[in-house]
Design an enzyme around this catalytic site. Structure first.
Site, PDB file in Angstrom:
ATOM      1  CB  THR A 171      77.700  56.280 -45.780  1.00 61.82           C
ATOM      2  OG1 THR A 171      76.568  56.788 -46.486  1.00 61.82           O
ATOM      3  CG2 THR A 171      78.923  56.341 -46.672  1.00 61.82           C
ATOM      4  N   PRO A 220      83.052  53.066 -45.093  1.00 59.90           N
ATOM      5  CG  PRO A 220      84.938  52.965 -43.705  1.00 59.90           C
ATOM      6  CD  PRO A 220      83.455  52.723 -43.710  1.00 59.90           C
ATOM      7  N   GLY A 221      83.613  51.335 -47.265  1.00 56.74           N
ATOM      8  CA  GLY A 221      83.550  50.532 -48.494  1.00 56.74           C
ATOM      9  C   GLY A 221      82.174  50.474 -49.125  1.00 56.74           C
ATOM     10  N   GLY A 234      79.074  53.046 -50.245  1.00 58.24           N
ATOM     11  CA  GLY A 234      78.406  54.340 -50.385  1.00 58.24           C
ATOM     12  C   GLY A 234      77.191  54.172 -51.262  1.00 58.24           C
ATOM     13  CD  GLN A 260      68.444  89.211 -75.227  1.00 57.96           C
ATOM     14  OE1 GLN A 260      69.316  88.831 -76.013  1.00 57.96           O
ATOM     15  NE2 GLN A 260      67.253  89.598 -75.629  1.00 57.96           N
ATOM     16  CB  ILE A 266      74.489  87.896 -61.248  1.00 60.25           C
ATOM     17  CG1 ILE A 266      73.919  87.217 -62.506  1.00 60.25           C
ATOM     18  CG2 ILE A 266      73.854  89.272 -61.018  1.00 60.25           C
ATOM     19  CD1 ILE A 266      72.429  86.887 -62.437  1.00 60.25           C
ATOM     20  N   GLY A 271      79.637  89.064 -59.626  1.00 61.65           N
ATOM     21  CA  GLY A 271      81.017  89.361 -60.023  1.00 61.65           C
ATOM     22  C   GLY A 271      81.995  88.969 -58.924  1.00 61.65           C
ATOM     23  N   GLY A 272      83.081  89.746 -58.809  1.00 60.52           N
ATOM     24  CA  GLY A 272      84.126  89.433 -57.821  1.00 60.52           C
ATOM     25  C   GLY A 272      83.588  89.397 -56.404  1.00 60.52           C
ATOM     26  CD  GLU A 318      68.826  63.043 -47.810  1.00 67.75           C
ATOM     27  OE1 GLU A 318      67.946  62.201 -48.061  1.00 67.75           O
ATOM     28  OE2 GLU A 318      68.794  63.778 -46.806  1.00 67.75           O
TER      29      GLU A 318
HETATM   30  C1  LIG Z   1      78.388  66.148 -45.824  1.00 76.80           C
HETATM   31  C2  LIG Z   1      77.916  64.739 -45.951  1.00 76.80           C
HETATM   32  C3  LIG Z   1      76.862  64.290 -45.176  1.00 76.80           C
HETATM   33  C4  LIG Z   1      76.433  62.966 -45.269  1.00 76.80           C
HETATM   34  N1  LIG Z   1      75.453  62.518 -44.413  1.00 76.80           N
HETATM   35  C5  LIG Z   1      75.194  61.186 -44.364  1.00 76.80           C
HETATM   36  C6  LIG Z   1      74.333  60.643 -43.352  1.00 76.80           C
HETATM   37  O1  LIG Z   1      73.786  61.382 -42.519  1.00 76.80           O
HETATM   38  N2  LIG Z   1      74.154  59.305 -43.300  1.00 76.80           N
HETATM   39  C7  LIG Z   1      74.745  58.444 -44.199  1.00 76.80           C
HETATM   40  O2  LIG Z   1      74.532  57.236 -44.109  1.00 76.80           O
HETATM   41  N3  LIG Z   1      75.543  58.937 -45.194  1.00 76.80           N
HETATM   42  C8  LIG Z   1      75.784  60.273 -45.280  1.00 76.80           C
HETATM   43  N4  LIG Z   1      76.631  60.770 -46.252  1.00 76.80           N
HETATM   44  C9  LIG Z   1      77.201  59.862 -47.243  1.00 76.80           C
HETATM   45  C10 LIG Z   1      76.662  60.073 -48.652  1.00 76.80           C
HETATM   46  O3  LIG Z   1      75.317  59.674 -48.720  1.00 76.80           O
HETATM   47  C11 LIG Z   1      77.590  59.297 -49.615  1.00 76.80           C
HETATM   48  O4  LIG Z   1      78.814  60.019 -49.661  1.00 76.80           O
HETATM   49  C12 LIG Z   1      76.993  59.146 -50.995  1.00 76.80           C
HETATM   50  O5  LIG Z   1      75.884  58.266 -50.969  1.00 76.80           O
HETATM   51  C13 LIG Z   1      77.993  58.622 -52.023  1.00 76.80           C
HETATM   52  O6  LIG Z   1      78.721  57.533 -51.531  1.00 76.80           O
HETATM   53  P1  LIG Z   1      80.332  57.538 -51.665  1.00 76.80           P
HETATM   54  O7  LIG Z   1      80.825  58.810 -51.105  1.00 76.80           O
HETATM   55  O8  LIG Z   1      80.830  56.275 -51.081  1.00 76.80           O
HETATM   56  O9  LIG Z   1      80.613  57.558 -53.215  1.00 76.80           O
HETATM   57  P2  LIG Z   1      80.689  56.277 -54.188  1.00 76.80           P
HETATM   58  O10 LIG Z   1      79.496  55.422 -54.024  1.00 76.80           O
HETATM   59  O11 LIG Z   1      82.018  55.630 -54.061  1.00 76.80           O
HETATM   60  O12 LIG Z   1      80.585  56.969 -55.614  1.00 76.80           O
HETATM   61  C14 LIG Z   1      81.681  57.601 -56.259  1.00 76.80           C
HETATM   62  C15 LIG Z   1      81.187  58.064 -57.638  1.00 76.80           C
HETATM   63  O13 LIG Z   1      80.809  56.912 -58.427  1.00 76.80           O
HETATM   64  C16 LIG Z   1      79.468  57.063 -58.891  1.00 76.80           C
HETATM   65  N5  LIG Z   1      78.834  55.748 -58.956  1.00 76.80           N
HETATM   66  C17 LIG Z   1      78.814  54.773 -58.010  1.00 76.80           C
HETATM   67  N6  LIG Z   1      78.102  53.725 -58.442  1.00 76.80           N
HETATM   68  C18 LIG Z   1      77.635  54.036 -59.678  1.00 76.80           C
HETATM   69  C19 LIG Z   1      76.836  53.356 -60.627  1.00 76.80           C
HETATM   70  N7  LIG Z   1      76.310  52.148 -60.404  1.00 76.80           N
HETATM   71  N8  LIG Z   1      76.561  53.985 -61.804  1.00 76.80           N
HETATM   72  C20 LIG Z   1      77.060  55.228 -62.051  1.00 76.80           C
HETATM   73  N9  LIG Z   1      77.836  55.912 -61.184  1.00 76.80           N
HETATM   74  C21 LIG Z   1      78.113  55.330 -60.004  1.00 76.80           C
HETATM   75  C22 LIG Z   1      78.795  57.955 -57.844  1.00 76.80           C
HETATM   76  O14 LIG Z   1      77.637  58.564 -58.351  1.00 76.80           O
HETATM   77  C23 LIG Z   1      79.918  58.934 -57.547  1.00 76.80           C
HETATM   78  O15 LIG Z   1      79.961  59.929 -58.535  1.00 76.80           O
HETATM   79  C24 LIG Z   1      77.060  62.091 -46.190  1.00 76.80           C
HETATM   80  C25 LIG Z   1      78.117  62.555 -46.982  1.00 76.80           C
HETATM   81  C26 LIG Z   1      78.567  63.845 -46.852  1.00 76.80           C
HETATM   82  C27 LIG Z   1      79.766  64.277 -47.666  1.00 76.80           C
END
Ligand SMILES: Cc1cc2nc3c(=O)[nH]c(=O)nc-3n(C[C@H](O)[C@H](O)[C@H](O)COP(=O)(O)OP(=O)(O)OC[C@H]3O[C@@H](n4cnc5c(N)ncnc54)[C@H](O)[C@@H]3O)c2cc1C
Length: 397
Positions: A128, A130-131, A133, A282, A352, A354-355, A378
């Site tokens: 992953t 910044p740009g 995911g 229930q 279940i 509660g508080g 993942e």
């Molecule tokens: C605690 C933690 C541990 C992590 N560990 C690792 C690690 O060990 N190694 C690693 O590489 N990464 C790791 N990650 C990163 C993680 O895998 C990403 O955050 C995740 O894949 C989502 O990417 P993003 O945050 O950039 O969200 P984005 O990709 O920007 O997605 C934002 C939203 O848009 C939705 N979206 C995006 N594209 C589509 C599409 N085509 N159709 C429908 N919906 C879409 C997504 O489902 C999401 O709801 C970790 C993240 C966290 C928070």
């Protein structure tokens, strides 16, 4: 598709031993770990020394040789106690060691896999950015070929075990215009390599025992021994590791769901309102029934998928196209349903209680904070649905 499955006597014995060890060594460390937001170094070291960081790796490479089924047994037991420890083991084993075992050269397995499986070195997996995911093939981290060496530059985000790992599997663009189809390569980067620094570690809602680190690579110079798998095939390396990771996430959540349901049953049987234990109502029974049904279904799914991966073996070249596609579909299904059923079970168990369930420091409150990320990491569940839908549309149900 084979449906028959049962645990061997050895696997049952392994489960008992793992359960006792986790109860004795991990459980007492969890409350302070969560409160202080600290990596649980002592319990991780104890698990490493016991061989639990090398469960699915063959014995010839320093592991316990218990396959994916053995690994899932362990994670189910670990998940009953703590999701942070499950994430640390998963990032190291599923995401760190799988690429080495499946794609590493013999020399790379000896140099990096054996110490990792023996518990002497910790691994992490860094895809992953910044740009980038969900669109994980669109990487900005670049590796440029300089003679027979590589120069790696870029910033990675959210790396589990990133602050502690001895070696990181880093995915970089080696031909940006090709993207995931031939333009991504996996590299092995050791802690202490010049130009590699660990940046910010995130404060998180849950998983307080895990580091979630930014990693910065500034012209990191690597020789060709640090290229993992064929140049341009890094995306396949990453997705193969994630197939293992998604099933292991399911196993950890299976344990988490079991604890949530057990705690709900115990509490509902003891808590009296309107002159009755609340388990007489229930509305409460239906919640407990849903937990039991989902746990039952998930257990079949996790171990079927793990057994399938064991049957496929680790020689990637021998995998058939249909087996690969089945594996990827199964992993996506397990990941998606495990996280959704797990989050539901933990949330309903909290309801279940509660508080009391909302009070800081109760196990169900911690489990609730820890569980939410499973819908996201993942590969988000939206992406898992895309994987399943594309495969179903291409190959049928
Ligand atoms: C605690 C933690 C541990 C992590 N560990 C690792 C690690 O060990 N190694 C690693 O590489 N990464 C790791 N990650 C990163 C993680 O895998 C990403 O955050 C995740 O894949 C989502 O990417 P993003 O945050 O950039 O969200 P984005 O990709 O920007 O997605 C934002 C939203 O848009 C939705 N979206 C995006 N594209 C589509 C599409 N085509 N159709 C429908 N919906 C879409 C997504 O489902 C999401 O709801 C970790 C993240 C966290 C928070």
């Amino acid at each position: 598709m084979a449906f028959e499955f049962s645990f061997t006597a050895d696997q049952e014995a392994f489960r008992e031993a793992a359960r006792a060890f986790i109860q004795r060594v991990v459980a007492p460390a969890v409350p302070a770990m969560d409160e202080r937001e600290e990596f649980p170094a002592a319990s991780v070291r104890a698990l490493q020394q016991e061989g639990y960081f090398g469960i699915p790796v063959p014995e010839e490479y320093g592991g316990l040789g218990l396959g994916k089924v053995g690994y899932c047994i362990f994670l189910e037991e670990l998940g009953k106690v703590d999701a942070s420890h499950g994430t640390i083991v998963g990032a190291h084993t599923s995401l760190g060691m799988t690429p080495l075992l499946y794609f590493g050269t013999e020399e790379q397995r000896r140099r990096w896999l054996i110490p990792a499986a023996k518990g002497d070195k910790l691994l992490a997996f860094s895809l992953t950015e910044p740009g980038s995911g969900s669109d994980s093939g669109a990487l900005s981290t670049l590796a440029e070929s300089v003679g027979d060496r590589w120069s790696l530059s870029g910033t990675k985000l959210y790396v589990s075990n990133g602050a502690e790992a001895d070696t990181i599997i880093v995915f970089a663009a080696t031909d940006a215009k090709l993207g995931p189809n031939g333009g991504v390569t996996a590299f092995l980067v050791d802690k202490g390599t010049s130009g590699f620094t660990v940046g910010r570690c995130e404060k998180k809602m849950g998983l307080h025992g895990t580091s979630t680190a930014e990693l910065i690579f500034d012209h990191v110079d690597l020789d060709r021994d640090h290229v993992l798998g064929p140049v341009g095939r890094g995306f396949v390396v990453a997705m193969t590791a994630l197939d293992v990771g998604r099933v292991s996430l399911g196993a950890t959540m299976l344990g988490g769901m079991h604890t949530a349901a057990s705690e709900a049953i115990k509490f509902a049987s003891q808590r009296t309102q309107f002159g009755h234990p609340i388990s007489d109502f229930q509305a409460i029974q239906f919640k407990i029934a849903d937990m039991a049904m989902h746990e039952h279904a998930l257990r079949q799914m996790v171990y079927q998928a793990a057994a399938h991966q064991d049957r496929m073996g680790t020689d990637v070249a021998k995998w058939s196209r249909a087996d690969r596609a089945d594996k990827t579909r199964e992993s996506a299904i397990v990941k998606c349903l495990a996280s959704e059923w797990g989050v539901q079970a933990i949330s309903e168990s909290l309801q279940i209680h509660g508080g009391l369930g909302y009070i800081r420091g109760t196990p169900i409150e911690r489990a609730y904070r820890d569980a939410r990320i499973t819908l996201i990491f993942e590969g988000t569940n939206e992406i898992q649905r895309l994987i399943v839908a594309r495969d179903v549309l291409a190959r049928g149900l």
